[in-house]
Enzyme design. Structure first.
Site, PDB file in Angstrom:
ATOM      1  CE  LYS A 253      -3.002   0.510   3.544  1.00  0.00           C
ATOM      2  NZ  LYS A 253      -3.153   1.753   4.332  1.00  0.00           N
ATOM      3  CB  SER A 254       3.742   2.326   2.095  1.00  0.00           C
ATOM      4  OG  SER A 254       3.143   2.253   3.349  1.00  0.00           O
TER       5      SER A 254
ATOM      6  NE  ARG B  85       6.155   6.556   0.966  1.00  0.00           N
ATOM      7  CZ  ARG B  85       5.260   6.356   1.935  1.00  0.00           C
ATOM      8  NH1 ARG B  85       4.152   5.661   1.692  1.00  0.00           N
ATOM      9  NH2 ARG B  85       5.452   6.845   3.154  1.00  0.00           N
TER      10      ARG B  85
ATOM     11  N   GLY C  92      -5.164   7.676   5.589  1.00  0.00           N
ATOM     12  CA  GLY C  92      -4.299   8.641   6.268  1.00  0.00           C
ATOM     13  C   GLY C  92      -3.042   8.933   5.464  1.00  0.00           C
TER      14      GLY C  92
ATOM     15  NE  ARG D 245      -5.739   7.945  11.270  1.00  0.00           N
ATOM     16  CZ  ARG D 245      -5.035   7.156  10.466  1.00  0.00           C
ATOM     17  NH1 ARG D 245      -5.583   6.676   9.367  1.00  0.00           N
ATOM     18  NH2 ARG D 245      -3.791   6.845  10.759  1.00  0.00           N
TER      19      ARG D 245
ATOM     20  CB  SER E  75       4.761  10.180  11.649  1.00  0.00           C
ATOM     21  OG  SER E  75       3.937  10.224  10.501  1.00  0.00           O
TER      22      SER E  75
ATOM     23  CG  ASP F  72       0.935   0.029   9.477  1.00  0.00           C
ATOM     24  OD1 ASP F  72       0.516   0.823  10.339  1.00  0.00           O
ATOM     25  OD2 ASP F  72       1.232   0.373   8.320  1.00  0.00           O
TER      26      ASP F  72
ATOM     27  CE  LYS G 259      -0.224   4.035  13.089  1.00  0.00           C
ATOM     28  NZ  LYS G 259       0.500   4.833  12.115  1.00  0.00           N
TER      29      LYS G 259
HETATM   30  C1  S3P Z   1       2.554   4.807   6.385  1.00  0.00           C
HETATM   31  C2  S3P Z   1       3.124   5.182   7.567  1.00  0.00           C
HETATM   32  C3  S3P Z   1       2.616   4.732   8.876  1.00  0.00           C
HETATM   33  C4  S3P Z   1       1.684   3.538   8.739  1.00  0.00           C
HETATM   34  C5  S3P Z   1       0.693   3.715   7.635  1.00  0.00           C
HETATM   35  C6  S3P Z   1       1.409   3.896   6.312  1.00  0.00           C
HETATM   36  C7  S3P Z   1       3.133   5.336   5.137  1.00  0.00           C
HETATM   37  O1  S3P Z   1       1.904   5.779   9.480  1.00  0.00           O
HETATM   38  O2  S3P Z   1       1.014   3.307   9.955  1.00  0.00           O
HETATM   39  O3  S3P Z   1      -0.157   2.597   7.537  1.00  0.00           O
HETATM   40  O4  S3P Z   1       2.830   4.795   4.041  1.00  0.00           O
HETATM   41  O5  S3P Z   1       3.921   6.298   5.210  1.00  0.00           O
HETATM   42  P1  S3P Z   1       2.626   6.890  10.397  1.00  0.00           P
HETATM   43  O6  S3P Z   1       3.613   7.543   9.545  1.00  0.00           O
HETATM   44  O7  S3P Z   1       1.525   7.798  10.825  1.00  0.00           O
HETATM   45  O8  S3P Z   1       3.229   6.125  11.537  1.00  0.00           O
END
Ligand code: S3P
Length: 437
Positions: A27-28, A32, A99, A127, A172, A320, A347
């Site tokens: 997902k991350s 990006r 988020g 959030r 974060s 996570d 979260k």
């Molecule tokens: C993420 C960063 C994390 C993670 C989220 C995905 C990201 O959050 O919990 O599911 O893709 O940068 P935080 O940066 O708020 O810890």
């Protein structure tokens, strides 16, 4: 954090996790790849893109800002419009449950010539957003939000961003990445100090798009960019989705499974260390690099787990995975203590409370603390769990259902589609007895 009862999972006890399975794309990294592809010069090809609601929300927002995105399931093509080529959307940009999208995009949109309004679903609207808004304001961004520091965010465009030197007050990666994206547009060199390591996918991907950052100790620096160059991105399977099968295979006797092509970036994978400390039997095979990211096949066999005190330095890099890890802890012999994990409270749901509620509902003794949990390993008795609309809570208790005395029912599971489309089908294929009720 909706508690309405949309649909629910039923997991019948039994089954064994075996075979070779591939969980969906990271997902991350998918977010990006879309973001950098959209503002690069030329066409970016993304293979293995996560077709989840969160990443599709990011794609839709870019389409609304004039980026052509061709989504052929396996291959997504993004026609980059360049750093200055996005257009204003007539209306609020809706980021759904995501988020990551909203926080990273607040950085990117602060640098544009037009105004933007950012909103999300019921959970996202609660959030914390000040963590990104405050440092962006010191970069000169003009951003408004509610008095509580939540969405809707309103950004006034047309300002010239200035670089900053900033020490992250929370561990974060979303905040770090937000500032790196703003840093692409800010006059000078933006430097970010992270005293706790967080996932570095943005830094790696900026290198793949020909605008590398530099790292000196804990300081990451980015120069204002002239342009990013389109590229091909191959997205590995999501370690955070693999986590549910790592735990399932560890706790269900007789399991033996290989998870293929999983991203094992060292800034993501401390769950492996935590599980090994608990006595899990995990091996990595075929380690390789793909689009700047370490990837491997993960081989897990069932084993007897022991409760542990989870070392705090491993927490941020496993943030996570805690819903899954806590299920493993509930199946371990003895006591497990988690601390230093206050971020779990902000979260998709308050994950400390959501896990506690689920444990109480299924017969596990647990106690919540401000920043963690203490729990005793025992047998899950079965019962009805509320996921609090949180995908990872739903999938974690689905795993618990395999070793429970009676069935576990999980309410409000719609949001599993945000990160893991096809979870039920893949879990059944792997050996879980799960159905929609
Ligand atoms: C993420 C960063 C994390 C993670 C989220 C995905 C990201 O959050 O919990 O599911 O893709 O940068 P935080 O940066 O708020 O810890």
């Amino acid at each position: 954090m909706s508690s309405s009862n949309h649909s629910r999972f039923q997991i019948k006890p039994g089954g064994v996790i075996t075979g070779r399975i591939t969980v969906p794309g990271d997902k991350s990294i998918s977010h990006r790849a879309l973001m950098l592809g959209a503002i690069a010069e030329g066409e970016t090809t993304i293979k293995g893109f996560l077709q989840g609601e969160d990443t599709l929300a990011t794609a839709k927002v870019f389409q609304q800002m004039g980026v052509a995105i061709e989504n052929n399931e396996d291959v997504v093509k993004v026609k980059g419009v360049g750093l200055r080529g996005l257009n204003a959307h007539d209306g609020a940009l809706d980021f759904g449950n995501s988020g990551t999208s909203v926080r990273l995009m607040t950085g990117l949109l602060s640098a544009q010539s037009f105004n933007s309004e950012l909103i999300g679903d019921e959970s996202l609207m609660t959030r914390p957003m000040l963590r990104v808004i405050e440092p962006l304001r010191t970069m000169n961004a003009e951003i408004a939000c509610t008095d509580n520091g939540t969405l809707p965010i309103k950004i006034s465009g047309g300002v010239a961003l200035q670089c900053i030197d900033y020490e992250l007050p929370v561990a974060s990666a979303q905040l770090k990445s937000c500032l790196l994206l703003a840093g692409l547009y800010a006059e000078g060199t933006t430097s970010i100090v992270e005293n706790t390591l967080t996932r570095d996918h943005t830094e790696r991907m900026l290198g793949v798009f020909s605008h590398p950052t530099t790292r000196n100790g804990n300081t990451i620096s980015i120069k204002k960019a002239d342009k990013l160059m389109a590229t091909e991105v191959i997205v590995p399977a999501d370690f955070s989705s693999a986590a549910f099968f790592i735990v399932a295979a560890s706790i269900v006797p007789g399991s033996d499974v290989i998870l293929e092509n999983v991203g094992v970036n060292p800034t993501r994978n401390s769950m492996l260390k935590i599980m090994e400390l608990m006595g899990a039997d995990i091996e990595l095979h075929n380690a390789r690099e793909q689009s700047g990211e370490p990837v491997a096949d993960i081989h897990i066999k069932s084993s007897d787990l022991q409760g542990i005190d989870i070392p705090e330095e491993l927490v941020a890099v496993a943030i996570d995975e805690f819903p899954a890890i806590l299920i493993a802890a509930a199946c371990a012999k003895g006591t497990t203590r988690l601390s230093g994990a206050a971020e779990l409270r902000v979260k998709e749901s308050d994950r400390i409370q959501s896990m506690l509620d689920g444990f109480i509902a299924t017969g596990i003794q647990a106690e919540a603390t401000e920043d963690g949990m203490i729990l005793e390993g025992d047998d899950f008795k079965g019962g009805v769990v509320d996921s609090h609309g949180d995908h990872r809570i739903a999938m974690a208790f689905a795993v618990a259902g395999m070793v429970s005395k009676e069935s576990i029912l999980i309410n409000d599971v719609e949001n599993v589609a945000t990160s893991f489309p096809g979870f039920v089908e893949l879990a059944n294929k792997a050996g879980m007895n799960i159905s929609y009720e």
